[in-house]
Design an enzyme around this catalytic site. Structure first.
Site, PDB file in Angstrom:
ATOM      1  N   LEU A  55      -6.647  -2.807   0.861  1.00 37.87           N
ATOM      2  CA  LEU A  55      -5.919  -1.547   0.834  1.00 37.87           C
ATOM      3  C   LEU A  55      -4.778  -1.586  -0.189  1.00 37.87           C
ATOM      4  O   LEU A  55      -4.348  -2.666  -0.614  1.00 37.87           O
ATOM      5  CB  LEU A  55      -5.385  -1.242   2.235  1.00 37.87           C
ATOM      6  N   PRO A  56      -4.259  -0.413  -0.580  1.00 38.15           N
ATOM      7  CA  PRO A  56      -3.333  -0.357  -1.723  1.00 38.15           C
ATOM      8  C   PRO A  56      -1.944  -0.946  -1.507  1.00 38.15           C
ATOM      9  O   PRO A  56      -1.357  -1.476  -2.451  1.00 38.15           O
ATOM     10  CB  PRO A  56      -3.225   1.159  -2.012  1.00 38.15           C
ATOM     11  N   LYS A  82       0.042 -15.576  -3.510  1.00 34.48           N
ATOM     12  CA  LYS A  82      -0.466 -14.573  -4.447  1.00 34.48           C
ATOM     13  C   LYS A  82       0.632 -14.057  -5.374  1.00 34.48           C
ATOM     14  O   LYS A  82       0.453 -13.996  -6.592  1.00 34.48           O
ATOM     15  CB  LYS A  82      -1.095 -13.411  -3.675  1.00 34.48           C
ATOM     16  N   LYS A 113       2.732  -3.958  -9.798  1.00 29.63           N
ATOM     17  CA  LYS A 113       2.904  -3.948  -8.343  1.00 29.63           C
ATOM     18  C   LYS A 113       3.212  -5.356  -7.835  1.00 29.63           C
ATOM     19  O   LYS A 113       4.142  -5.556  -7.030  1.00 29.63           O
ATOM     20  CB  LYS A 113       1.633  -3.428  -7.673  1.00 29.63           C
TER      21      LYS A 113
END
Length: 288
Positions: free
Chosen positions: A64-65, A168, A243
């Site tokens: 999901l975003p 990450k 992001k």
């Protein structure tokens, strides 16, 4: 195994298709009708609500975003609506605090849950060669591992809840810094009169060796084939890199970590993303 897959976009669509190829019964959900149609063509059973998709599932995978959507989907439609024996696997890249909050909510209701963000981009998602960085208790990791192995080449337990997200964002901060440095060096060598291919041949076999140069060369026609040879299309979009850099800087602030190069990389990508968010992040070389 019955696996619900929530989020069938550029990454999730390929991942779900690989689960089907591995013999799993995949129950897919996405808000996009086009994404649902592609998933159906790939062999997924498709649903128009998350609750319908997760009903009777033995595992739930999400891509999901952002963290707000992850929290909303899990707390409203997954936790309490999925069989308690199911393993919950969130592969989204989100902030560490939200990953831990959602995991705590799942654990409170008796679920096994891991955060398992990925490295590798769209090509790896389609090819089943992703790397998964997994945070969660060891018994949850053991339950999630067979599902993740059907979608990737490496599944690594990073530690407790949120550790996958930590790995990450730190990894991608390093990647952004490395790509900017690689691009600077290649353009400087060219402007000083050195053939870029010769620079690649030399630096890729000496102390300049790095993934951004050797495996993802940012200059068209030089080194290995990469998005640079396709007009910087595909790969890992600049908007997604930005992001991750923003998430990294938020995390650095909460941890009181000094990240001057990470901060500068974020500033450089913020400016570049204003008009180039859809280009691969290696297109940063165009600014030099």
């Amino acid at each position: 195994m019955k696996i619900a897959f929530v989020g069938l976009g550029n990454m999730g669509g390929g991942m779900a298709a690989n689960l089907v190829k591995a013999g799993h019964h995949v129950r897919g959900f996405d808000l996009s009708e086009d994404a649902l149609a592609r998933a159906k063509e790939a062999g997924c059973e498709t649903f128009t609500s998350v609750r319908d998709a997760v009903k009777d599932a033995e595992a739930v995978v999400s891509m999901l975003p952002n963290g707000a959507i992850v929290k909303s989907v899990y707390t409203s439609d997954v936790i309490g609506h999925t069989p308690h024996a199911a393993t919950l696997i969130d592969c989204s890249t989100i902030d560490v605090a939200t990953a831990r909050e959602v995991a705590d909510a799942a654990h409170a209701e008796g679920y096994k849950m891991v955060d398992a963000p990925v490295s590798g981009g769209i090509a790896a998602a389609n090819g089943g060669t992703l790397t998964f960085m997994v945070g969660g208790e060891i018994h949850a990791f053991d339950a999630a591992k067979p599902v993740l192995e059907a979608m990737g080449k490496a599944v690594i337990h990073a530690g407790g809840a949120g550790a996958g997200q930590t790995a990450k964002i730190c990894n991608n901060m390093l990647l952004a810094i490395s790509m900017i440095g690689t691009a600077e060096a290649m353009k400087m060598a060219e402007k000083l009169g050195l053939d870029p291919q010769k620079f690649y041949e030399i630096s890729s076999q000496s102390s300049g060796y790095c993934w951004s140069l050797n495996a993802y060369t940012p200059m068209p026609g030089v080194g290995v084939e990469s998005p640079a040879d396709n007009g910087y299309q595909g790969g890992f979009a600049t908007g997604l890199m930005l992001k991750d850099l923003r998430l990294a800087m938020e995390a650095a602030e909460t941890a009181d970590a000094s990240t001057p190069l990470g901060k500068r990389a974020r500033e450089i990508y913020e400016k570049f993303a204003e008009e180039n968010a859809g280009l691969d992040f290696s297109a940063i070389i165009k600014t030099l």
